[in-house]
Design an enzyme around this catalytic site. Structure first.
Site, short mmCIF file in Angstrom:
data_model
loop_
_atom_site.label_atom_id
_atom_site.label_comp_id
_atom_site.label_asym_id
_atom_site.label_seq_id
_atom_site.Cartn_x
_atom_site.Cartn_y
_atom_site.Cartn_z
N ILE A 1 0.14 6.54 6.89
CA ILE A 1 1.23 7.29 7.53
C ILE A 1 1.05 8.79 7.31
CG2 ILE A 1 3.72 7.69 7.52
CD1 ILE A 1 4.05 4.73 6.77
N ALA B 1 0.37 15.17 -2.30
CA ALA B 1 0.03 14.60 -3.61
C ALA B 1 -0.02 13.09 -3.52
CB ALA B 1 1.06 15.03 -4.66
N ARG C 1 -3.14 10.58 -8.13
CA ARG C 1 -4.21 11.22 -8.91
C ARG C 1 -4.38 12.71 -8.61
NH1 ARG C 1 -5.56 6.88 -6.52
NH2 ARG C 1 -6.66 8.01 -4.89
N THR D 1 5.15 7.17 0.94
CA THR D 1 4.71 6.12 0.03
C THR D 1 5.55 4.86 0.26
OG1 THR D 1 6.27 6.53 -1.80
CG2 THR D 1 4.33 7.95 -1.67
N VAL E 1 13.93 1.64 9.52
CA VAL E 1 14.35 0.44 10.25
C VAL E 1 13.46 0.18 11.46
CG1 VAL E 1 16.22 -0.63 11.58
CG2 VAL E 1 16.72 0.57 9.45
N GLY F 1 -5.34 -6.78 12.49
CA GLY F 1 -4.71 -5.77 11.65
C GLY F 1 -3.21 -5.68 11.80
N LYS G 1 15.24 -4.18 6.29
CA LYS G 1 15.71 -3.39 7.42
C LYS G 1 17.12 -3.80 7.82
CE LYS G 1 11.04 -2.69 9.21
NZ LYS G 1 10.05 -2.98 10.28
N GLY H 1 3.07 0.41 13.07
CA GLY H 1 1.84 1.18 13.21
C GLY H 1 1.97 2.56 12.61
#
Length: 819
Positions: free
Chosen positions: A477, A506, A509, A557, A611, A666, A684, A799
């Protein structure tokens, strides 16, 4: 006639003095000149250091003296040679010897009075003016050194003397009016009536030039410095600051008094009194137009903006005198300011509450201890009687001034100012505004000074606004988001006046940071080890330390630890755009904490992609609620993977084969059981249920898992897929049976009457849920307004590109709010 004053940076080396000579030579073809010279850059500070060392019994003053001697003699040697150098060096050595004797006397007496300090400081201008005069004469410009002590008469307030205008005007007229040689006058220094040396305050060479200009009736006064003119803000603190072509005398005085170091605060007064224009010029860029200071400014420029410029003093101390015993008692303010004046404590800023219960004033930090001592003594009786509190002293503050002639009578300036500060989480500690409405001054924490200057400057001066994006995560993303920002950044700048700056990225690591924006093409190469900024706490500390204006935290994330920090970010007035649903679908206390923090802060929290990825589901639901519509039910398919599987089932495919092909394409997670469990789908619908006002936890959502009971044990993915065919017949039968009743099956969710459920459901063939294709998502809102024909939101719901697009849209929504 013109007065040319050259500052210390213009005289810091032999080459710079040659440059000054060229400027003077060119100007002499058109005008008669008087030259005012400052000490070389840094010399006055070194002289004061030598004097203080001597007073403290530190014989290191000798080394400082030798350094100053070497510096001036080496510049002289670079400029002159032969008899000319011999003559100048002799004069310089006599001046330096006098300086040494003065310092030695201070060393022996261990005493440094204002009077002796003024004498020590005078040597900077005396030495530099002698060098400049000698070089001009050698260059073919007959010049004469003129000591400012012979021209400018002041009172005996040695460190910051007050002008005796009549006596000064008489002396200047006698000494300079008919002088045939070019006068090279020492700036900054003057003399009391008894001949003892005084100074005009730091930066006082500007004041010298203005005094001489007024006394001589000069046509213009040119202040040559190292910048192109007055800027809309300090360019070292505000990179987008621009030169102001014209400002008024009043604006120049306000900006100078409030911290603009380009001009001495008192320098405008003599010029204004005599209606002599002042011009700020850059000796290193003499072709630049500079800033012209006059009584009436250029009308086109004046009408453009209500605010002319910003300035700040980055270290002030706020004193607060308060107590119920001040209310309605005449003379409190008079006693306060009289006592401060008696001790020569300069007040920079004053603010008094209408209740008369407190007076706040800002002063220099160096005077804070003395101010507290003398004011606690002045009001000791009232303090003892508990009518007035002991003087409160608050440090680590900055004062910012917003200045402009056109602020007067211009509604909305204050509102715009404080709204801008509020949106950036900048706390205003005290405010003062003059009745002429030309200056709004306020005090903030020192660490907020740059942030405040930049966001105010952007608000009032720039058609383009800037937001600083700090991204957490560097996965799919985040990569897609970076690509989209890179592709559309220029268009946003040109068409929307918005600059989206990715200031930092960031992961667990590494970190990359650039205040002006990371290179969006080569950002992976900018990543470096995180060092002292480990974990999400380290990244948040990093963001707080940078303290950039219009900051947006973007969470790309799937980390619960990052989501847990949303309340802290919002309470710090940092807006959040997130693709991570573990905040709004996390434990109820976290959800409530996020909502509470959002209400209490000036920041925004947008989570549209939580959502529907790129679908406007949260916004649509919010619009319905906010406009007064009643939501009766929400139905939908909110899993691209499960939508694909059931769409293919309806076409006659076998469940196990469809799952296998979806994994190969995928569409699923590496382990399809993560999708078949329905957990993401449930989160959601949990968010939607909470948006409707229901206090739900994850376990309250009834969720049917598509992982067969007998396949839920430990096994590898291949084994699971091989054994999944055991359900193929069951799904085939379900579709056949539903078809006989004019229906089909779908894996869908529903919220009705405060309950949320997800699972395999029979739906009519004509239902919107039965008309999905591929991996499309859909939400159906049935409301009082959309009762007969429900409102449908449909489109791709999964996606990286789609989700990133939704995050990007949230960033732009926040940017529109911030600016």
């Amino acid at each position: 006639m013109k007065i040319f004053k050259f500052g210390g940076t213009s005289l810091g080396s032999a080459d710079r003095i040659r440059n000054v000579s060229a400027i003077i030579s060119k100007a002499l073809t058109d005008d008669r000149l008087v030259i005012v010279i400052s000490a070389m850059h840094g010399v006055t500070d070194r002289l004061l250091e030598a004097a203080r060392r001597a007073c403290g019994g530190d014989n290191g003053y000798v080394a400082v003296h030798e350094e100053l001697a070497e510096r001036h003699l080496s510049v002289a040697a670079d400029l002159l040679e032969g008899p000319a150098f011999d003559e100048l060096s002799g004069v310089l050595r006599r001046e330096l010897e006098e300086l040494h004797d003065m310092l030695h006397g201070i060393f022996l007496l261990r005493e440094l009075s204002f009077k002796s300090s003024a004498l020590v400081q005078s040597f900077g201008e005396r030495l530099s003016a002698r060098i400049v005069a000698a070089w001009l004469s050698l260059s073919g410009i007959p010049a004469a050194y003129v000591d400012g002590r012979e021209l400018i008469v002041t009172d005996a307030s040695y460190p910051d003397a007050r002008l005796d205008e009549p006596a000064t005007r008489e002396r200047v007229s006698l000494r300079l009016a008919r002088k045939t040689e070019l006068p090279v006058v020492t700036g900054y220094i003057a003399a009391a009536a008894d001949g003892t040396v005084t100074t005009l305050g730091r930066g006082g060479s500007d004041y010298t030039a203005s005094i001489l200009g007024a006394a001589l009736g000069a046509r213009e006064i040119w202040i040559w410095t190292d910048v192109d003119g007055f800027f809309s803000a300090d360019p070292k603190r505000v990179p987008d600051a621009r030169v102001l072509p014209y400002i008024s005398y009043a604006e120049a005085m306000e900006l100078s008094h409030a911290g603009a170091k380009i001009l001495h605060p008192l320098a405008v007064q003599p010029a204004m009194k005599s209606s002599i224009p002042m011009v700020i010029k850059n000796s290193f860029n003499p072709g630049a137009a500079g800033t012209r200071i006059e009584r009436e400014v250029h009308r086109d420029e004046a009408l453009a903006l209500p605010v002319t410029g910003l300035t700040s003093i980055n270290t002030v101390v706020l004193l607060n005198l308060s107590g119920s015993g001040m209310v309605g008692v005449p003379g409190i303010a008079s006693r306060l300011f009289t006592r401060l004046a008696r001790h020569r404590i300069n007040v920079i800023f004053i603010s008094q509450a209408s209740s008369e219960q407190s007076i706040s004033l800002a002063i220099k930090p160096t005077q804070a201890a003395e101010a507290k001592l003398v004011l606690d003594d002045e009001f000791s009786a009232e303090i003892t009687a508990r009518q007035i509190d002991p003087l409160a002293v608050r440090r680590d503050l900055a004062m910012i001034a917003v200045v402009g002639n056109n602020m007067s009578g211009h509604p909305g300036v204050s509102a715009q100012l404080f709204e801008t500060l509020g949106k950036n989480g900048i706390n205003v500690i005290a405010v003062a505004q003059g009745v002429n409405e030309m200056n709004i001054s306020f005090v903030v924490e020192s660490h907020d000074e740059d942030k405040a200057l930049n966001c105010i400057h952007e608000s009032f001066f720039l058609s383009r606004r800037r937001v600083h994006v700090f991204i957490a995560g560097t996965g799919t993303i985040a990569r897609s988001l970076i690509g989209q920002i890179s592709a559309h950044r220029r268009k946003l700048q040109e068409e929307n006046g918005l600059d989206v700056v990715v200031a930092a990225m960031a992961n667990t690591r590494s970190i990359a940071f650039n205040r002006s924006g990371i290179d969006l093409e080569g950002w992976p190469d900018a990543l470096e080890p995180r060092g002292d900024y480990q974990g999400i706490d380290g990244y948040l500390r990093f963001i707080m330390e940078k303290n950039l204006h219009n900051t947006i935290f973007v969470d790309c994330t799937a980390s619960a630890d990052v989501a847990a920090k949303y309340p802290e970010l919002l309470r710090s007035d940092i807006s959040v755009a997130t693709a991570n649903k573990l905040g709004m679908a996390g434990p109820w206390p976290l959800y409530r904490a996020i909502r509470d923090a959002r209400r209490q802060s000036n920041a925004r929290f947008l989570y549209e992609t939580n959502v529907g990825a790129g679908l406007p589901i949260i916004n649509t639901l919010g619009d319905l609620k906010n406009s007064g519509d009643r939501i009766r039910s929400i139905e939908g398919v909110l899993s691209g993977t499960l939508s694909f599987i059931f769409n293919e089932l309806r076409k006659g495919g076998r469940f196990s084969e469809i799952v296998r092909s979806a994994r190969q394409a995928g569409y699923t997670e590496p382990d399809p059981r993560d999708d078949l469990s329905g957990a993401d789908f449930a989160r959601k619908f949990l968010i939607l249920g909470r948006e409707l006002g229901f206090e739900l936890e994850y376990d309250d959502v009834e969720c049917e898992s598509l992982v067969p009971e007998e396949l839920r044990g430990e096994m590898d993915v291949d084994t699971f897929l091989d054994r999944l065919s055991c359900v193929d017949e069951g799904y085939g039968d379900a579709i056949e049976q539903a078809g006989r009743q004019g229906m089909t099956i779908s894996f869908a969710g529903e919220i009705r009457d405060g309950k949320a459920s997800i699972g395999v459901k029979r739906v009519p063939q004509e239902s919107p849920l039965a008309g999905l294709n591929g991996s499309e998502n859909m939400v159906v809102f049935t409301t009082d307004r959309y009762l007969q024909t429900p409102l449908v939101v449909k489109g791709p719901g999964a996606g990286g590109e789609v989700t990133a697009g939704g995050v990007f849209a949230d960033i732009l929504r926040i940017a529109g709010y911030l600016v």
